[in-house]
Design an enzyme around this catalytic site. Structure first.
Site, PDB file in Angstrom:
ATOM      1  N   ASP A  12       0.875  -1.176   0.000  1.00  0.00           N
ATOM      2  CA  ASP A  12       0.000   0.000   0.000  1.00  0.00           C
ATOM      3  C   ASP A  12       0.909   1.221   0.000  1.00  0.00           C
ATOM      4  O   ASP A  12       1.398   1.644   1.046  1.00  0.00           O
ATOM      5  CB  ASP A  12      -0.896  -0.013   1.237  1.00  0.00           C
ATOM      6  CG  ASP A  12      -1.848   1.175   1.275  1.00  0.00           C
ATOM      7  OD1 ASP A  12      -2.248   1.658   0.201  1.00  0.00           O
ATOM      8  OD2 ASP A  12      -2.171   1.627   2.383  1.00  0.00           O
ATOM      9  N   GLU A  72      -1.298  -1.477  -4.851  1.00  0.00           N
ATOM     10  CA  GLU A  72      -2.545  -0.741  -5.072  1.00  0.00           C
ATOM     11  C   GLU A  72      -2.321   0.380  -6.073  1.00  0.00           C
ATOM     12  O   GLU A  72      -1.305   1.075  -6.026  1.00  0.00           O
ATOM     13  CB  GLU A  72      -3.071  -0.167  -3.761  1.00  0.00           C
ATOM     14  CG  GLU A  72      -4.463   0.433  -3.893  1.00  0.00           C
ATOM     15  CD  GLU A  72      -5.046   0.797  -2.552  1.00  0.00           C
ATOM     16  OE1 GLU A  72      -6.015   0.146  -2.141  1.00  0.00           O
ATOM     17  OE2 GLU A  72      -4.526   1.729  -1.924  1.00  0.00           O
ATOM     18  N   ASP A 144      -2.508   1.187   7.086  1.00  0.00           N
ATOM     19  CA  ASP A 144      -1.685   0.901   5.908  1.00  0.00           C
ATOM     20  C   ASP A 144      -1.284  -0.578   5.871  1.00  0.00           C
ATOM     21  O   ASP A 144      -1.228  -1.189   4.804  1.00  0.00           O
ATOM     22  CB  ASP A 144      -0.437   1.789   5.898  1.00  0.00           C
ATOM     23  CG  ASP A 144      -0.786   3.260   5.848  1.00  0.00           C
ATOM     24  OD1 ASP A 144      -1.450   3.670   4.881  1.00  0.00           O
ATOM     25  OD2 ASP A 144      -0.417   3.997   6.782  1.00  0.00           O
TER      26      ASP A 144
END
Length: 174
Positions: A12, A72, A144
């Site tokens: 992430d 992502e 996160d």
């Protein structure tokens, strides 16, 4: 026939904080391996902050030896400057596993949420709750880290679909 195990690192990306999460995937079974986050030093020049994140991610990959990576995709927000910085952090998150020879997949945030929660517009609390349910041994400190585990889970689900499709295609050709 025994199913082989694949280790996946989910990433992430963020300039202030990049989350990472690692799962082992064997067929439909997922096992938690580790998770954490990397922080860059606020106030340092951008290049040094990116280097800090890159080195931390490279070290994490070298320690846990994942087979594949999932990152992502960047969402565009109202602040173009913030979006650009996030894009640069994402570039680092793609580069680190690429330089170590990992296959990399990319997923939009809504697909990650849908894969984990079942709804593409789930909130962070719902994602964290499902991570706790799907990976009961996972202990994460930040959103996160939970998001990174969600990205790894999303990749595990989608890679399994792709493997099954490839096997069905091979069987049909024979």
């Amino acid at each position: 026939m025994a199913l082989s195990s694949v280790r996946i690192v989910g990433i992430d990306p963020g300039l202030r904080c990049t989350g990472w999460g690692i799962v082992d995937c064997q067929g439909a079974r997922l096992s938690f391996v580790a998770c954490g986050h990397l922080k860059s030093t606020t106030g340092d020049p951008l290049a040094y902050r990116l280097r800090e994140l890159y080195e931390g991610l490279g070290s994490t990959i070298a320690t846990f030896h994942p087979d594949e990576a999932a990152v992502e995709e960047t969402f565009v927000n109202d602040n173009p400057r913030a979006t650009l910085k996030l894009g640069q952090a994402r570039g680092m998150a793609l580069l680190a596993p690429a330089l170590l020879g990992l296959q990399i997949a990319e997923y939009p945030p809504n697909l990650v949420k849908k894969a984990v929660v079942g709804a593409g517009h789930a909130d962070k609390n719902q994602v964290q709750a499902m991570i706790g349910y799907l990976l009961p041994k996972a202990k994460f400190e930040t959103a996160d880290e939970a998001d990174a585990l969600a990205i790894a889970i999303c990749h595990a689900h989608h890679r399994r679909q792709n493997v099954l499709l490839a096997e069905a295609t091979k069987a049909a050709v024979r």
